[in-house]
Design a protein around this motif. Structure first.
Motif, mmCIF file in Angstrom:
data_model
loop_
_atom_site.group_PDB
_atom_site.id
_atom_site.type_symbol
_atom_site.label_atom_id
_atom_site.label_comp_id
_atom_site.label_asym_id
_atom_site.label_seq_id
_atom_site.Cartn_x
_atom_site.Cartn_y
_atom_site.Cartn_z
ATOM 1 N N GLN A 1 41.256 10.690 22.126
ATOM 2 C CA GLN A 1 42.063 11.866 22.477
ATOM 3 C C GLN A 1 43.330 11.452 23.230
ATOM 4 O O GLN A 1 44.411 11.973 22.992
ATOM 5 N N PHE A 2 43.177 10.500 24.156
ATOM 6 C CA PHE A 2 44.328 10.019 24.938
ATOM 7 C C PHE A 2 44.579 8.535 24.732
ATOM 8 O O PHE A 2 45.624 8.025 25.067
ATOM 9 N N GLY A 3 43.593 7.822 24.238
ATOM 10 C CA GLY A 3 43.693 6.382 24.081
ATOM 11 C C GLY A 3 42.353 5.870 23.612
ATOM 12 O O GLY A 3 41.475 6.654 23.232
ATOM 13 N N TRP A 4 42.181 4.544 23.661
ATOM 14 C CA TRP A 4 40.932 3.972 23.159
ATOM 15 C C TRP A 4 39.837 4.099 24.210
ATOM 16 O O TRP A 4 39.392 3.115 24.774
ATOM 17 N N TYR A 5 39.498 5.333 24.521
ATOM 18 C CA TYR A 5 38.405 5.642 25.438
ATOM 19 C C TYR A 5 37.977 7.087 25.244
ATOM 20 O O TYR A 5 38.621 7.827 24.495
#
Lengths: 265, 161
Positions: free
Chosen positions: B41-45
């Protein structure tokens, strides 16, 4: 020679599974798991706490500043941190080191119980010529090695500049603990996941400062917002002499120190 | 299918193709089950973790959270030498004592010299300007005898000196 079932010696031994029955079971298990996932999607999410919904993380960038000349080594910050964040005994998200140098320039460094309960008057060896306390915590590096090594993406940097660990996703491998050159991470023995300072993300993003900043009786710890021109931290960074720990590692720490001695690593 | 049809001889290819399709479907299915919904959603997490982190309980409320019930102590501290010392620093986080105005547990009151000495014990690493004492010498100079709660004979921790 025993007779070979299915023309394969040892196939399905132990569980007594043939390839056919294994595939059948696999289909059943997948169906059950899939229906579980569908149910999970239908059920509502857990209720959130009192969270400031107006907070926009793209409009903030947090930095921390420690004045080592002001710190009195009382340990209030470490105690507040433990109480605020349920840090297990023997682990520290923040701690205080005492540096004492004699005339020959030899350093005596100690941090009994992370300085959590203050420091005692013990001999440093030799004539102490220079002495001070250095509070430490995660540096929330802008180019941090700890999130890079995480094999599962459990550790990451938020858009407002805070390095966090997703304890639901962390597998506890400890790579990040080894990657951090500042010793800021540990494996939490209760959750078996990596743990570290969050700059009290639950406070910071809801209008409060971190517990350690709030509790410090001498103002040795400051947290501020680089994106807010009126934040006093920007004036300090712009006009005073500041330093970071181990700049040669190029991790771009976001914890600044004023009055730091070159002996401090 | 007739045995002389070209497809009859391609049976092994058809099987391999079917297996490949099954493998791809299994991969897509497993991925959708194993990768969290908010991943990326915001990055690789896991994006949901941001909200989880923000929703954690805040335990320290600052001196202002003590005002409603302890207005006298609040005023005393604010107007004396310990104005910068936080109530929760010597006592405990407010959340362990009261939540939303509801009493939870007795607040610890440590009438111990040890508590004072956390800050005021003379140490070579402390800033020179900070008020510090060598406790035994200090008490004896005043004609007293050092004990575990001796500081409170002369000093009120809410308004010292």
């Amino acid at each position: 020679m025993q007779d070979k079932k299915n023309g394969c010696d040892g196939c399905g031994d132990g569980l007594g599974l043939t390839r056919r029955t294994f595939l059948k079971h696999l289909t059943t298990v997948s169906a059950v798991v899939a229906s579980g996932a569908v149910i999970g999607l239908i059920l509502p999410e857990g209720a959130a706490g009192a969270v400031d919904s107006t907070y926009d993380w793209t409009r903030h960038r947090w930095v921390y500043l420690i004045d080592t000349r002001a710190c009195i080594g009382c340990g209030s910050c470490a105690r507040a941190c433990r109480a605020e964040n349920d840090v297990p005994e023997g682990n520290y998200r923040t701690w205080i080191e005492r540096y004492r140098m004699n005339a020959e320039g030899e350093a005596h460094v100690d941090s009994p119980q992370g300085g959590e309960f203050g420091f005692e008057r013990i001999k440093a060896g030799g004539d102490v010529r220079k002495a001070f306390f250095v509070p430490k915590l995660c540096n929330h590096c802008a180019a941090t090695p700890c999130t890079q090594v995480c094999p599962v993406g459990a550790s990451y940097t938020t858009r407002d500049g805070v390095v966090l660990v997703d304890k639901e996703h962390c597998i506890g491998c400890g790579y990040c603990v080894q990657a951090c050159p500042y010793g800021s991470r540990f494996i939490n023995e209760e959750t078996h996941t990596a743990d570290k300072c969050t700059w009290c993300y639950h406070r910071l993003t809801n209008g409060r400062k971190t517990a350690c900043v709030d509790i410090c009786p001498v103002g040795a710890r400051i947290i501020g917002d680089r994106e807010n021109p009126d934040d006093p931290i920007n004036e300090i960074i712009a006009t005073q002499r500041i330093h970071v720990l181990q700049p040669e590692l190029l991790t771009k720490p976001q914890c600044y120190y004023s009055g730091l001695d070159m002996e401090v690593r | 299918m007739r045995q002389d049809s070209p497809l009859w001889h391609a049976k092994h290819v058809v099987r391999a193709f079917l297996l490949l399709i099954i493998a791809v479907i299994a991969l897509v299915l497993l991925r959708s089950l194993l990768v969290p919904d908010s991943w990326g959603q915001f990055g690789w997490y896991r994006g949901d973790n941001i909200a989880e982190q923000r929703a954690k309980e805040q335990r320290h409320g600052g001196n202002i959270s003590c005002l409603e019930c302890h207005d006298q102590e609040y005023e005393t501290i604010a107007g004396a030498g310990h104005a910068n010392v936080k109530c929760e620093g010597c006592h405990a986080p407010v959340a362990l004592h009261a939540v939303d105005g509801e009493w939870v547990k007795e607040m610890p009151v440590r009438r111990e010299a040890e508590l004072c000495l956390n800050c005021h014990q003379w140490l070579d690493a402390r800033p020179r300007a900070f008020p510090q004492v060598r406790p035994r010498e200090h008490v004896e100079e005043q004609g007293g005898e050092f004990g575990p709660a001796v500081c409170f004979d002369c000093h009120d921790p809410h308004a010292p000196l």
